[in-house]
Design an enzyme around this catalytic site. Structure first.
Site, PDB file in Angstrom:
ATOM      1  N   ASP A 190     -68.323  44.085 -46.929  1.00 39.48           N
ATOM      2  CA  ASP A 190     -68.952  43.852 -45.627  1.00 39.48           C
ATOM      3  C   ASP A 190     -70.303  43.182 -45.882  1.00 39.48           C
ATOM      4  O   ASP A 190     -70.616  42.784 -47.022  1.00 39.48           O
ATOM      5  CB  ASP A 190     -69.039  45.148 -44.804  1.00 39.48           C
ATOM      6  CG  ASP A 190     -70.049  46.152 -45.336  1.00 39.48           C
ATOM      7  OD1 ASP A 190     -70.691  45.878 -46.368  1.00 39.48           O
ATOM      8  OD2 ASP A 190     -70.214  47.212 -44.711  1.00 39.48           O
ATOM      9  N   HIS A 191     -71.101  43.063 -44.843  1.00 36.60           N
ATOM     10  CA  HIS A 191     -72.389  42.375 -44.973  1.00 36.60           C
ATOM     11  C   HIS A 191     -73.314  43.046 -45.986  1.00 36.60           C
ATOM     12  O   HIS A 191     -74.111  42.371 -46.637  1.00 36.60           O
ATOM     13  CB  HIS A 191     -73.084  42.304 -43.602  1.00 36.60           C
ATOM     14  CG  HIS A 191     -73.188  43.645 -42.942  1.00 36.60           C
ATOM     15  ND1 HIS A 191     -72.102  44.263 -42.349  1.00 36.60           N
ATOM     16  CD2 HIS A 191     -74.224  44.505 -42.827  1.00 36.60           C
ATOM     17  CE1 HIS A 191     -72.482  45.439 -41.876  1.00 36.60           C
ATOM     18  NE2 HIS A 191     -73.759  45.616 -42.160  1.00 36.60           N
ATOM     19  N   CYS A 226     -69.167  48.033 -49.952  1.00 41.74           N
ATOM     20  CA  CYS A 226     -69.946  48.159 -48.721  1.00 41.74           C
ATOM     21  C   CYS A 226     -71.272  48.809 -49.120  1.00 41.74           C
ATOM     22  O   CYS A 226     -71.613  48.836 -50.302  1.00 41.74           O
ATOM     23  CB  CYS A 226     -69.187  48.913 -47.622  1.00 41.74           C
ATOM     24  SG  CYS A 226     -68.936  50.677 -47.878  1.00 41.74           S
ATOM     25  N   THR A 262     -72.403  51.974 -49.106  1.00 38.10           N
ATOM     26  CA  THR A 262     -72.223  53.163 -49.945  1.00 38.10           C
ATOM     27  C   THR A 262     -70.911  53.144 -50.725  1.00 38.10           C
ATOM     28  O   THR A 262     -70.752  53.937 -51.657  1.00 38.10           O
ATOM     29  CB  THR A 262     -72.180  54.422 -49.063  1.00 38.10           C
ATOM     30  OG1 THR A 262     -71.095  54.256 -48.127  1.00 38.10           O
ATOM     31  CG2 THR A 262     -73.494  54.617 -48.310  1.00 38.10           C
ATOM     32  N   ILE A 315     -68.354  54.191 -49.310  1.00 41.54           N
ATOM     33  CA  ILE A 315     -67.589  55.285 -48.688  1.00 41.54           C
ATOM     34  C   ILE A 315     -66.689  54.758 -47.569  1.00 41.54           C
ATOM     35  O   ILE A 315     -65.473  54.999 -47.576  1.00 41.54           O
ATOM     36  CB  ILE A 315     -68.545  56.369 -48.152  1.00 41.54           C
ATOM     37  CG1 ILE A 315     -69.306  57.035 -49.305  1.00 41.54           C
ATOM     38  CG2 ILE A 315     -67.763  57.428 -47.371  1.00 41.54           C
ATOM     39  CD1 ILE A 315     -70.436  57.953 -48.852  1.00 41.54           C
ATOM     40  N   HIS A 360     -55.934  58.235 -64.755  1.00 39.01           N
ATOM     41  CA  HIS A 360     -55.284  59.409 -64.154  1.00 39.01           C
ATOM     42  C   HIS A 360     -54.699  59.140 -62.771  1.00 39.01           C
ATOM     43  O   HIS A 360     -53.698  59.745 -62.401  1.00 39.01           O
ATOM     44  CB  HIS A 360     -56.297  60.557 -64.026  1.00 39.01           C
ATOM     45  CG  HIS A 360     -56.657  61.164 -65.344  1.00 39.01           C
ATOM     46  ND1 HIS A 360     -57.386  62.324 -65.458  1.00 39.01           N
ATOM     47  CD2 HIS A 360     -56.394  60.770 -66.624  1.00 39.01           C
ATOM     48  CE1 HIS A 360     -57.560  62.622 -66.741  1.00 39.01           C
ATOM     49  NE2 HIS A 360     -56.973  61.688 -67.465  1.00 39.01           N
ATOM     50  N   HIS A 383     -49.355  63.094 -64.269  1.00 43.25           N
ATOM     51  CA  HIS A 383     -50.090  62.162 -63.391  1.00 43.25           C
ATOM     52  C   HIS A 383     -49.141  61.462 -62.420  1.00 43.25           C
ATOM     53  O   HIS A 383     -49.456  61.281 -61.245  1.00 43.25           O
ATOM     54  CB  HIS A 383     -50.829  61.112 -64.223  1.00 43.25           C
ATOM     55  CG  HIS A 383     -51.920  61.682 -65.076  1.00 43.25           C
ATOM     56  ND1 HIS A 383     -52.858  62.565 -64.592  1.00 43.25           N
ATOM     57  CD2 HIS A 383     -52.232  61.473 -66.381  1.00 43.25           C
ATOM     58  CE1 HIS A 383     -53.692  62.883 -65.570  1.00 43.25           C
ATOM     59  NE2 HIS A 383     -53.326  62.249 -66.664  1.00 43.25           N
TER      60      HIS A 383
END
Ligand code: RB5
Length: 145
Positions: A11-12, A68, A70, A72, A101, A137
């Site tokens: 994003d920006h 982005c 963060t 998140i 993993h 896994h």
């Protein structure tokens, strides 16, 4: 080093880091598909996560990097798309284990949280590491669909 076809999007908040990583990855010989954004105008990270999901699940890119502020929001958004396993990493150990993993196919980074050198370390570990495989896994990943 294995040369890969990669996609990158942000994003920006991530455009500067995206540009730096794109140049660096291209210099290493990787093919890098830039899915945007390409301006400073405020945009919505789910739109770029969706573009990444399409690139990875359609096979246009082997692996992807999303950025982005963060990391998140864009990782949450990416993980809503079937076939995407996006891992948010702030260090190379997490990035490496996300591959080993979790067989992550997308790495998410927070441009307002880590600097470019740590970001490069994370991307390098993400690209260099293969999924360890094995019953344990693989079983867990299969349970996520
Ligand atoms: C954009 O201002 C910011 O909210 C976004 O880049 C990201 O950090 C969200 O998770």
């Amino acid at each position: 080093m294995t040369v890969r076809t990669l996609a990158i999007a942000s994003d920006h908040a991530g455009i500067e880091m995206k540009a730096q990583l794109k140049t660096w990855l291209g210099g290493l010989g990787h093919e890098v598909i830039d899915l945007g954004t390409n301006g400073t105008e405020s945009v919505d990270y789910p739109d770029f996560a969706a573009a990444m999901a399409a690139a990875v699940t359609e096979g246009r890119a082997e692996r992807g990097v999303l950025i982005c502020g963060t990391g998140i929001g864009i990782s949450i958004a990416a993980n809503r798309h079937p076939g995407v396993r996006a891992a948010l990493a702030h260090d190379m150990t997490t990035a490496r284990l996300a591959r080993g993993h979790n067989d992550a196919n997308v790495l998410a980074l927070g441009a307002r949280v880590i600097g470019i050198e740590v970001a490069k370390d994370c991307v390098a570990a993400f690209l260099a590491t293969e999924f360890e495989g094995g019953e344990r896994h693989s079983r867990r990943i299969a349970k996520m669909g």
